[in-house]
Design a protein around this motif. Structure first.
Motif, PDB file in Angstrom:
ATOM      1  N   MET A 221      74.878   5.259  35.123  1.00 51.99           N
ATOM      2  CA  MET A 221      76.157   4.927  34.507  1.00 51.99           C
ATOM      3  C   MET A 221      75.942   4.039  33.284  1.00 51.99           C
ATOM      4  O   MET A 221      74.907   3.379  33.152  1.00 51.99           O
ATOM      5  CB  MET A 221      77.073   4.232  35.526  1.00 51.99           C
ATOM      6  CG  MET A 221      76.507   2.956  36.101  1.00 51.99           C
ATOM      7  SD  MET A 221      77.216   2.527  37.721  1.00 51.99           S
ATOM      8  CE  MET A 221      76.327   3.666  38.809  1.00 51.99           C
ATOM      9  N   ASP A 222      76.956   4.024  32.397  1.00 54.56           N
ATOM     10  CA  ASP A 222      76.914   3.163  31.215  1.00 54.56           C
ATOM     11  C   ASP A 222      77.193   1.716  31.628  1.00 54.56           C
ATOM     12  O   ASP A 222      77.988   1.461  32.549  1.00 54.56           O
ATOM     13  CB  ASP A 222      77.982   3.576  30.202  1.00 54.56           C
ATOM     14  CG  ASP A 222      77.744   4.955  29.629  1.00 54.56           C
ATOM     15  OD1 ASP A 222      76.646   5.496  29.830  1.00 54.56           O
ATOM     16  OD2 ASP A 222      78.672   5.490  28.979  1.00 54.56           O
ATOM     17  N   VAL A 223      76.581   0.785  30.909  1.00 54.36           N
ATOM     18  CA  VAL A 223      76.834  -0.639  31.164  1.00 54.36           C
ATOM     19  C   VAL A 223      76.868  -1.389  29.832  1.00 54.36           C
ATOM     20  O   VAL A 223      76.413  -0.887  28.811  1.00 54.36           O
ATOM     21  CB  VAL A 223      75.744  -1.262  32.068  1.00 54.36           C
ATOM     22  CG1 VAL A 223      75.795  -0.693  33.475  1.00 54.36           C
ATOM     23  CG2 VAL A 223      74.351  -1.092  31.469  1.00 54.36           C
ATOM     24  N   ARG A 224      77.439  -2.569  29.857  1.00 55.49           N
ATOM     25  CA  ARG A 224      77.372  -3.473  28.710  1.00 55.49           C
ATOM     26  C   ARG A 224      76.989  -4.851  29.221  1.00 55.49           C
ATOM     27  O   ARG A 224      77.026  -5.120  30.429  1.00 55.49           O
ATOM     28  CB  ARG A 224      78.683  -3.498  27.924  1.00 55.49           C
ATOM     29  CG  ARG A 224      79.806  -4.259  28.595  1.00 55.49           C
ATOM     30  CD  ARG A 224      81.062  -4.328  27.737  1.00 55.49           C
ATOM     31  NE  ARG A 224      82.089  -5.133  28.384  1.00 55.49           N
ATOM     32  CZ  ARG A 224      83.314  -5.334  27.906  1.00 55.49           C
ATOM     33  NH1 ARG A 224      83.679  -4.752  26.766  1.00 55.49           N
ATOM     34  NH2 ARG A 224      84.175  -6.089  28.545  1.00 55.49           N
ATOM     35  N   VAL A 267      76.474  -7.278  38.807  1.00 55.19           N
ATOM     36  CA  VAL A 267      76.875  -5.935  38.393  1.00 55.19           C
ATOM     37  C   VAL A 267      78.271  -5.729  38.953  1.00 55.19           C
ATOM     38  O   VAL A 267      78.485  -5.895  40.161  1.00 55.19           O
ATOM     39  CB  VAL A 267      75.909  -4.870  38.948  1.00 55.19           C
ATOM     40  CG1 VAL A 267      76.418  -3.466  38.595  1.00 55.19           C
ATOM     41  CG2 VAL A 267      74.497  -5.077  38.431  1.00 55.19           C
ATOM     42  N   HIS A 268      79.256  -5.385  38.097  1.00 56.42           N
ATOM     43  CA  HIS A 268      80.618  -5.180  38.603  1.00 56.42           C
ATOM     44  C   HIS A 268      81.405  -4.285  37.658  1.00 56.42           C
ATOM     45  O   HIS A 268      81.038  -4.092  36.483  1.00 56.42           O
ATOM     46  CB  HIS A 268      81.342  -6.525  38.808  1.00 56.42           C
ATOM     47  CG  HIS A 268      81.666  -7.256  37.528  1.00 56.42           C
ATOM     48  ND1 HIS A 268      82.788  -6.997  36.782  1.00 56.42           N
ATOM     49  CD2 HIS A 268      81.006  -8.257  36.888  1.00 56.42           C
ATOM     50  CE1 HIS A 268      82.815  -7.799  35.724  1.00 56.42           C
ATOM     51  NE2 HIS A 268      81.746  -8.574  35.763  1.00 56.42           N
ATOM     52  N   PHE A 273      85.927  -3.143  29.795  1.00 56.89           N
ATOM     53  CA  PHE A 273      84.905  -2.214  29.301  1.00 56.89           C
ATOM     54  C   PHE A 273      85.454  -0.782  29.301  1.00 56.89           C
ATOM     55  O   PHE A 273      85.236  -0.013  28.364  1.00 56.89           O
ATOM     56  CB  PHE A 273      83.660  -2.329  30.185  1.00 56.89           C
ATOM     57  CG  PHE A 273      82.487  -1.480  29.746  1.00 56.89           C
ATOM     58  CD1 PHE A 273      82.329  -1.067  28.437  1.00 56.89           C
ATOM     59  CD2 PHE A 273      81.529  -1.103  30.682  1.00 56.89           C
ATOM     60  CE1 PHE A 273      81.236  -0.290  28.050  1.00 56.89           C
ATOM     61  CE2 PHE A 273      80.436  -0.330  30.308  1.00 56.89           C
ATOM     62  CZ  PHE A 273      80.293   0.081  28.985  1.00 56.89           C
ATOM     63  N   ALA A 274      86.180  -0.442  30.336  1.00 57.96           N
ATOM     64  CA  ALA A 274      86.754   0.899  30.418  1.00 57.96           C
ATOM     65  C   ALA A 274      87.769   1.139  29.301  1.00 57.96           C
ATOM     66  O   ALA A 274      87.886   2.256  28.781  1.00 57.96           O
ATOM     67  CB  ALA A 274      87.420   1.094  31.779  1.00 57.96           C
ATOM     68  N   ALA A 275      88.479   0.075  28.891  1.00 55.51           N
ATOM     69  CA  ALA A 275      89.524   0.222  27.877  1.00 55.51           C
ATOM     70  C   ALA A 275      88.988   0.113  26.451  1.00 55.51           C
ATOM     71  O   ALA A 275      89.368   0.889  25.566  1.00 55.51           O
ATOM     72  CB  ALA A 275      90.600  -0.840  28.102  1.00 55.51           C
ATOM     73  N   VAL A 288      80.307  -2.356  34.294  1.00 58.45           N
ATOM     74  CA  VAL A 288      80.305  -0.900  34.488  1.00 58.45           C
ATOM     75  C   VAL A 288      81.716  -0.397  34.211  1.00 58.45           C
ATOM     76  O   VAL A 288      82.690  -1.020  34.622  1.00 58.45           O
ATOM     77  CB  VAL A 288      79.881  -0.533  35.934  1.00 58.45           C
ATOM     78  CG1 VAL A 288      79.932   0.976  36.134  1.00 58.45           C
ATOM     79  CG2 VAL A 288      78.490  -1.072  36.241  1.00 58.45           C
ATOM     80  N   ARG A 289      81.840   0.761  33.524  1.00 57.01           N
ATOM     81  CA  ARG A 289      83.173   1.278  33.209  1.00 57.01           C
ATOM     82  C   ARG A 289      83.565   2.504  34.035  1.00 57.01           C
ATOM     83  O   ARG A 289      84.719   2.934  33.985  1.00 57.01           O
ATOM     84  CB  ARG A 289      83.274   1.606  31.722  1.00 57.01           C
ATOM     85  CG  ARG A 289      82.309   2.653  31.203  1.00 57.01           C
ATOM     86  CD  ARG A 289      82.508   2.847  29.703  1.00 57.01           C
ATOM     87  NE  ARG A 289      81.481   3.661  29.067  1.00 57.01           N
ATOM     88  CZ  ARG A 289      81.401   3.866  27.774  1.00 57.01           C
ATOM     89  NH1 ARG A 289      82.295   3.308  26.968  1.00 57.01           N
ATOM     90  NH2 ARG A 289      80.450   4.603  27.245  1.00 57.01           N
TER      91      ARG A 289
END
Length: 311
Positions: A221-224, A267-268, A273-275, A288-289
């Protein structure tokens, strides 16, 4: 008659004494007039050398013993410093060779907006196949070295002024979508520390999280990450504790499906991030988004499983 001769001789002697005193030397404090008897007192006029014209007269020698005017003039004429043969030979080096080495502008370990722009520009010319992350790691270093080799620059993998100018000259200013694309990131090659056991393998450069068991990727998954002021720590950690529902006690923000691995860093899932995507940053956590993927991984991860955060 005798008396008259004596008087005449006395007058003649007195007159001669007066004349000799006047022609002995120039008046104290006054310069001697050039070409007059004062310059040649005691010598016949025929022995006097004619004074050269003013524009061709050599400079007067310094006081004290030393070479004559003629000798000094001759020495000056043949001085090595005045000889054309002694002039230094022109340099055969090119202007680029003569320039000192330029200081690096960007190198491994940097995490800035300029690095993001670098990656976006490298992607425009086919040297960077991932989405820009703003983090300068091994992948970016290899991409820079590849570009440098193509442009006949020293393939150092570090960006100096020459490399940056060459890249800017052949690319355009990246757009917002080029700097922060919304597409899913491609997984990085797993860090060697992720190849055994149960590991949450987090790559800062590719901005991905891979849930791996014995070297096999189970989910990705994508992360920032955190900003420059609140960076996400790198290294090998363990999941200390988990919470399906949690609110930050410092920032008072929701942190669903948290898996804490280093103090307050976890990690959460992040609704921000999703928006907003990569327009924002965390306070050090791994955001995580994709809520569905994280819920599935959260159910599988156990306390004590390893977390590896690397470049």
């Amino acid at each position: 008659m005798h008396r008259t001769s004596v008087v005449a001789r006395s007058l003649l002697a007195a007159t001669t004494a007066v004349l000799l005193t006047a022609g002995c030397s120039p008046r104290q404090g006054a310069p001697a007039a050039s070409g007059t008897a004062a310059d040649h007192a005691g010598k016949p006029v025929s022995d006097a050398r004619p004074t050269p014209p003013a524009e061709s007269a050599p400079a007067a020698p310094a006081a004290g013993p030393g070479p004559s005017r003629t000798a000094a003039a001759t020495a000056t004429a043949v001085s090595p410093s005045n000889s054309p043969a002694a002039s230094p030979a022109p340099s055969t080096k090119s202007s680029d060779d003569a320039k000192p080495a330029e200081r690096p502008l960007m190198a491994r370990g940097a995490e800035t907006e300029q690095v993001r722009e670098l990656q976006a520009r490298l992607r425009q010319v086919g040297h960077f196949e991932r989405s820009p992350t703003g983090f300068y790691g091994a992948i970016t270093s290899r991409a820079v070295a590849s570009f440098q080799s193509k442009r006949e620059l020293a393939p150092t993998g570090t960006v100096d002024g020459r490399t940056w100018r060459a890249l800017v000259a052949m690319t355009h200013r990246p757009t917002v979508n080029e700097l922060r694309p919304a597409t899913t990131n491609e997984l990085d090659a797993p860090d060697p520390r992720c190849m055994t056991g149960r590991v949450l393998c987090v790559s800062k450069e590719s901005r991905t999280l891979a849930w791996m068991i014995d070297g096999t990727v189970v989910a990705a998954m994508d992360v920032r990450f955190g900003s420059e002021n609140t960076p996400t720590r790198e290294g090998v950690f363990q999941v200390g504790w988990k919470r399906e529902s949690w609110t930050s006690t410092i920032y008072h923000t929701s942190m669903p499906y948290s898996m804490f691995f280093s103090g307050g860093q976890a990690v959460h899932y992040s609704a921000d991030f999703a928006a907003r995507g990569y327009a924002g940053a965390s306070h050090g956590c791994v955001n995580v988004r994709d809520l569905g993927k994280l819920k599935s991984v959260f159910a599988q991860v156990r306390v004590g499983d390893r977390v590896v955060v690397h470049w």
